[in-house]
Design a protein around this motif. Structure first.
Motif, mmCIF file in Angstrom:
data_model
loop_
_atom_site.group_PDB
_atom_site.id
_atom_site.type_symbol
_atom_site.label_atom_id
_atom_site.label_comp_id
_atom_site.label_asym_id
_atom_site.label_seq_id
_atom_site.Cartn_x
_atom_site.Cartn_y
_atom_site.Cartn_z
ATOM 1 N N GLN A 305 -21.559 -5.912 -14.385
ATOM 2 C CA GLN A 305 -21.166 -4.617 -13.850
ATOM 3 C C GLN A 305 -20.728 -4.724 -12.395
ATOM 4 N N ILE A 306 -21.543 -5.404 -11.583
ATOM 5 C CA ILE A 306 -21.241 -5.505 -10.159
ATOM 6 C C ILE A 306 -19.932 -6.245 -9.943
ATOM 7 N N GLY A 307 -19.804 -7.397 -10.609
ATOM 8 C CA GLY A 307 -18.602 -8.214 -10.433
ATOM 9 C C GLY A 307 -17.360 -7.467 -10.897
ATOM 10 N N PHE A 308 -17.484 -6.807 -12.037
ATOM 11 C CA PHE A 308 -16.355 -6.058 -12.580
ATOM 12 C C PHE A 308 -15.938 -4.956 -11.615
ATOM 13 N N ALA A 309 -16.926 -4.236 -11.090
ATOM 14 C CA ALA A 309 -16.630 -3.115 -10.200
ATOM 15 C C ALA A 309 -15.916 -3.607 -8.942
ATOM 16 N N ILE A 310 -16.378 -4.706 -8.391
ATOM 17 C CA ILE A 310 -15.756 -5.190 -7.154
ATOM 18 C C ILE A 310 -14.330 -5.671 -7.402
ATOM 19 N N PHE A 311 -14.139 -6.456 -8.459
ATOM 20 C CA PHE A 311 -12.782 -6.960 -8.723
ATOM 21 C C PHE A 311 -11.824 -5.805 -9.029
ATOM 22 N N ASN A 312 -12.303 -4.825 -9.783
ATOM 23 C CA ASN A 312 -11.467 -3.675 -10.095
ATOM 24 C C ASN A 312 -11.068 -2.933 -8.830
ATOM 25 N N ASP A 313 -12.065 -2.760 -7.954
ATOM 26 C CA ASP A 313 -11.838 -2.082 -6.687
ATOM 27 C C ASP A 313 -10.789 -2.829 -5.862
ATOM 28 N N LEU A 314 -10.935 -4.161 -5.805
ATOM 29 C CA LEU A 314 -9.990 -4.969 -5.028
ATOM 30 C C LEU A 314 -8.597 -4.890 -5.621
ATOM 31 N N ALA A 315 -8.501 -4.927 -6.947
ATOM 32 C CA ALA A 315 -7.183 -4.888 -7.599
ATOM 33 C C ALA A 315 -6.486 -3.575 -7.278
ATOM 34 N N GLU A 316 -7.259 -2.489 -7.262
ATOM 35 C CA GLU A 316 -6.645 -1.198 -6.960
ATOM 36 C C GLU A 316 -6.209 -1.101 -5.499
ATOM 37 N N LYS A 317 -7.026 -1.629 -4.626
ATOM 38 C CA LYS A 317 -6.699 -1.546 -3.204
ATOM 39 C C LYS A 317 -5.533 -2.446 -2.822
ATOM 40 N N HIS A 318 -5.289 -3.468 -3.611
ATOM 41 C CA HIS A 318 -4.241 -4.427 -3.248
ATOM 42 C C HIS A 318 -3.143 -4.465 -4.298
ATOM 43 N N ARG A 319 -2.767 -3.275 -4.757
ATOM 44 C CA ARG A 319 -1.705 -3.206 -5.755
ATOM 45 C C ARG A 319 -0.431 -3.891 -5.280
ATOM 46 N N ASP A 320 -0.179 -3.778 -3.983
ATOM 47 C CA ASP A 320 1.040 -4.359 -3.438
ATOM 48 C C ASP A 320 0.990 -5.885 -3.392
ATOM 49 N N ASN A 321 -0.204 -6.433 -3.467
ATOM 50 C CA ASN A 321 -0.344 -7.892 -3.401
ATOM 51 C C ASN A 321 -1.206 -8.391 -4.569
ATOM 52 N N PRO A 322 -0.577 -8.539 -5.742
ATOM 53 C CA PRO A 322 -1.354 -8.915 -6.936
ATOM 54 C C PRO A 322 -2.056 -10.261 -6.763
ATOM 55 N N ASN A 323 -1.579 -11.017 -5.823
ATOM 56 C CA ASN A 323 -2.144 -12.346 -5.625
ATOM 57 C C ASN A 323 -3.532 -12.287 -4.965
ATOM 58 N N PHE A 324 -3.824 -11.140 -4.373
ATOM 59 C CA PHE A 324 -5.037 -11.049 -3.568
ATOM 60 C C PHE A 324 -6.306 -11.397 -4.353
ATOM 61 N N ILE A 325 -6.469 -10.775 -5.525
ATOM 62 C CA ILE A 325 -7.716 -11.049 -6.262
ATOM 63 C C ILE A 325 -7.786 -12.509 -6.716
ATOM 64 N N PHE A 326 -6.631 -13.130 -6.902
ATOM 65 C CA PHE A 326 -6.655 -14.546 -7.294
ATOM 66 C C PHE A 326 -7.159 -15.424 -6.151
ATOM 67 N N GLN A 327 -6.790 -14.991 -4.933
ATOM 68 C CA GLN A 327 -7.310 -15.745 -3.777
ATOM 69 C C GLN A 327 -8.821 -15.563 -3.658
ATOM 70 N N VAL A 328 -9.257 -14.317 -3.890
ATOM 71 C CA VAL A 328 -10.693 -14.057 -3.816
ATOM 72 C C VAL A 328 -11.438 -14.942 -4.829
ATOM 73 N N ARG A 329 -10.949 -14.969 -6.086
ATOM 74 C CA ARG A 329 -11.633 -15.775 -7.101
ATOM 75 C C ARG A 329 -11.615 -17.264 -6.755
ATOM 76 N N GLU A 330 -10.622 -17.654 -5.932
ATOM 77 C CA GLU A 330 -10.545 -19.062 -5.581
ATOM 78 C C GLU A 330 -11.506 -19.423 -4.442
ATOM 79 N N LEU A 331 -11.620 -18.524 -3.469
ATOM 80 C CA LEU A 331 -12.276 -18.933 -2.231
ATOM 81 C C LEU A 331 -13.745 -18.543 -2.107
#
Lengths: 452, 400
Positions: A305-331
């Protein structure tokens, strides 16, 4: 077979999922699915997914425990299990419905992508060699068991002790451990005064040369390594310590990224299935299962639940940069992920609170409001990953008494004393002498001791 | 990624992967049970019950110790959203989110599962290899017993000591071969797995025919010091000891007589219920118990016909004036008993010489044995020592 779908059907769904995986920019290892029954699933769970491992009673215990849990419905059955190997190996439960298989396959690709790209896994493990490693560890230990000079009981004694210390290893996942020569060099450098502009005007104070023969050279958190290096053990005993240690390094990234890993996989099963154009019946089943997976666990935490909520939140906030969540998952790893991205808004939505023990009761100490959420975030960041494993370090060896001195790196959290005592006994057994641990209980220093 | 995912169906071929580790775990649990037997057997609820009754004894799982944090640390959990600062809550803490399912950060509260064992099973394990020592064939062997363990075939269920190893091997090989046959019947030929561990279904056990046959008459006389100096904890030990003895005799011999004697300064014969449940107070004259035993033997159990076993439990805190007499009577008991066992319950404070010191100094016959018990944990070893004495030194002794 009583299930209502064929292997062919699964393959067809998988083709669609794999196409979407690519489209969405995930980069997983090649995937392999193994369909197995309930019994085999529990076995895989007990051996942490590995097809081959060394024998030890704790795996038997894990099996009995899981089976008891399922029998009394204390936890739901696992739908899938996936391990960090290249190709990535996943087990699907035979009894899953078609929709559940589709959902878990998508979920598996999320994990697979995470294994391949998250820096902890990428730098800290060798996915292409993992199966081989566990298998050869199994063979090595079995060879000691069948050695007439060693045998089962002696091997078990060492394994018991090594298991007690398995998380007391080098913690910087993916970062190279300095060898002894490098440590010595660094110690020397530190002892020398910084070069000055006018050395004659500012004569250096007394230089204390570092003791380069000290054992350990500096506080050592890798207790398994230390014992394998300095304890009076036989070669096969040292080898067993190293085997357990190597397997720990394989599992550390999973410990460090539990929330992210499950969050990422849940994020992708959700979004991939939404894109799949499921028939309505399956779609409704999908929503039911998905909601079950990410439901809150009141009184504790659901990492999905926690992980899903955070990633979803990040994806929505960074619609203009779809790459953002991929960087998060990497780093990131869980601690940094929480510290950076768990917002006040999310804390509120997830109804998080902080509790503390007060005598016998637990009292709520902070709730998710403007003044409390940061405290909650920080406490959570400190209790995930290796934050839940006390950091114990070897400080010195008193040679005359053959005394091994350890220190608990104090972060305000007390040890469970009974467990600490029993674990110390294992260290004393391996060390072959007295062991002393410095820690704190109720804000005062406390010394625990054990002898072999 | 150029190739599509591979799908495989599991083929277990009857392989039971975790069987080896499970049975090892099970055995370790049993060892813990045996080690803690004193605690288990000394439970008030168990003592004095008859053999037929079955008890469920919960056994905690084996712990896997690591360095973990205690409860005195803050935690974070999800709630309903109605929580207030300072509010008391329950149900947190013990189920903090665990690491990755690989044993990381396991709290101490996670050892929930329990193994159950019945008293009957327990007795089976304990007494399988024990016999009353120094048993002689007396004339007029009237008693019949069914304890002659004659092998009588093979069965699927049984206790580990009766495992039929050869048959179990054979069953495993049969299963392996049949698995290979099935698999090679299909289009793809699968190599036999490198390891092929035993499965639960392979296990075979010896079946023992219970045969009636005449056996020597035997009587076991239990003498317990019930005086005031036997505090509750000491009485616990004495009772537990006798309870074991009682269970053992009942388990092993169908027709062995039991006699119960309580003594303070005077002794009386009591029934088993009173023996296990009644407490008294007063001084201690050990000789009274022995006199009573001698009296009963003279009346009812002629040594010519009976194998006689006498066991006495006391804290050894005898009235000094009685010591000589007690010694004399103990000597007499040794003279007519096959074995006279004395169990002394040791306490930290004892005035002067205890009886066991006197006995050990003065009684030099081989069918006298004294043991000491300081705590619950000592009961089982002491008991075993008493009953295995003959095996160690008296193999030539006529035994049945």
């Amino acid at each position: 077979m009583s299930r209502e779908y064929s292997l062919q059907e699964l393959k067809k769904w998988d083709e669609q999922i794999e196409a979407l995986v690519k489209e969405n920019g995930l980069i997983p290892y090649p995937q392999e699915f193994e369909i197995c029954d309930y019994e085999e699933m529990i076995n895989y769970e007990a051996y942490l997914g590995m097809p081959a491992r060394y024998p030890h009673w704790s795996f038997g215990k894990a099996y009995e425990r899981k089976k008891t849990f399922y029998r009394y419905n204390l936890t739901g059955l696992p739908y899938e299990m996936v391990i960090n190997t290249n190709p990535c190996l996943a087990y699907l439960m035979k009894d899953n419905t078609l929709l559940l298989q589709i959902l878990t396959m998508a979920h598996v690709y999320g994990h697979n992508d995470f294994f391949r790209n998250n820096r902890m896994f990428r730098d800290g493990t060798r996915a292409d060699l993992a199966l081989e490693m566990f298998k050869s560890h199994g063979q090595r230990i079995r060879s000691y068991v069948s050695d007439p000079g060693i045998g089962y009981v002696k091997v078990e004694r060492i394994l018991d002790a090594a298991h007690a210390l398995r998380l007391q290893v080098y913690r910087q996942v993916g970062e190279k451990r300095l060898n002894e020569a490098e440590i010595k060099e660094r110690l020397l450098k530190k002892a020398l005064p910084p070069s000055q502009e006018h050395p004659l005007l500012n004569p250096p104070a007394n230089i204390q040369p570092p003791d380069l023969n000290a054992i350990p050279l500096q506080p050592e958190e890798d207790i398994l390594w230390f014992l394998a290096r300095y304890a009076p053990l036989k070669e096969w005993e040292k080898d067993i310590l190293q085997i357990v240690r190597e397997e720990s390094f394989y599992f550390l990234p999973q410990i460090e990224t539990k929330i992210m890993n499950e969050g990422w996989a849940s994020f992708w099963h959700y979004h991939l299935l939404k894109q799949l154009e499921l028939p309505q019946g399956l779609y409704l089943e999908f929503m039911t299962w998905h909601n079950r997976v990410i439901r809150p666990h009141e009184g504790s935490l659901n990492p999905y639940q926690i992980g899903f909520a955070i990633f979803n939140d990040l994806a929505e906030k960074h619609r203009d940069n779809p790459n953002f969540i991929f960087q998060v998952r990497e780093l990131e790893r869980d601690a940094s992920f929480i510290r950076r991205y768990l917002t006040e808004e999310l804390c509120r939505r997830l109804n998080l609170f902080e509790y503390r023990k007060n005598n016998r009761d637990y009292l709520i100490s902070e709730v998710a409001d403007e003044s409390g959420w940061q405290q909650i975030r920080d406490t959570l960041a400190n209790q995930v990953g290796l934050g839940m494993v006390p950091n114990i370090r070897v400080i010195e060896v008193k040679k005359g008494e053959n005394l091994l001195c350890l220190e608990h790196e104090w972060e305000g959290k007390e040890l469970q004393i009974k467990y600490a005592h029993e674990t110390l006994k294992y260290i004393a057994q391996l060390w072959g002498g007295k062991v002393r641990l410095k820690t704190q209980v109720r804000n005062t220093g406390q010394i625990l001791e054990a002898e072999p | 990624m150029n190739r599509m995912a591979i799908f495989r169906e599991q083929k277990r071929g009857g392989r039971d992967r975790s069987a080896e580790d499970r049975s090892r775990h099970r055995r370790l649990v049993e060892e813990v049970i045996k080690r803690n037997l004193g605690n288990i057997i000394a439970e008030e609820s168990i003592i004095g019950q008859n053999q037929g009754k079955i008890f469920k004894i919960p056994i905690r799982g084996l712990k896997e110790y690591q360095f973990i944090y205690g409860e005195n640390r803050p935690g974070v959990a999800a709630g309903k959203g109605e929580e207030k600062r300072g509010q008391r809550i329950s149900g947190v803490g013990d189920k903090r989110m665990s690491g990755s399912g690989d044993g990381a950060g396991q709290g101490e509260g996670d050892e929930i599962y329990e193994t159950e064992i019945t008293l009957e099973e327990l007795v089976n394990y304990l007494f399988e290899d024990l016999n009353l020592p120094f048993m002689e064939r007396k004339k007029l062997s009237l008693l019949e017993t069914e304890s002659s363990n004659k092998r009588w075939g093979i069965q699927r269920k049984g206790i580990p000591p009766r495992l039929a190893k050869k048959r179990t091997m054979v069953e495993r090989i049969k299963r392996m071969k049949s698995g290979q046959r099935i698999e090679s019947g299909q289009d793809e030929i699968i190599d036999p797995p490198e390891r092929f561990p035993f499965s639960e279904n392979d296990l075979r056990y010896q079946r023992l025919k219970e045969q009636l046959r005449p056996e020597s008459n035997a009587v076991v006389i239990c003498i317990m010091d019930n005086s005031g100096s036997m505090y509750l904890s000491k009485k616990f030990i004495a009772r537990s000891f006798f309870f074991l003895l009682y269970q053992f005799v009942r388990y092993r011999y169908v027709n062995v007589e039991l006699v119960f004697i309580n003594h303070t300064t005077v002794a009386k014969e009591v029934n088993e219920d009173d023996f296990f449940h009644r407490g008294e107070s007063g001084g201690t004259m050990i000789s009274s118990g022995y006199e009573k035993a001698l009296e009963i033997i003279a009346e009812r159990f002629s040594p010519a016909i009976w194998n006689i076993y006498a066991f006495h439990c006391s804290d050894g805190d005898n009235w000094p004036e009685d010591n000589d007499k007690a010694l004399l009577k103990a000597g007499e008991l040794c003279g007519i008993c096959n074995l006279f066992g004395y169990g002394e319950i040791v306490s930290t404070w004892t005035p002067g010489e205890t009886m066991s010191e006197i006995f050990e100094k003065e009684i030099k016959v081989r069918n006298f044995l004294s043991v000491k018990m300081g705590s619950k944990e000592d009961i089982w070893p002491a008991f075993k020592k008493l009953l295995t004495i003959a095996e160690k030194e008296g193999r030539d002794e006529p035994r049945i």
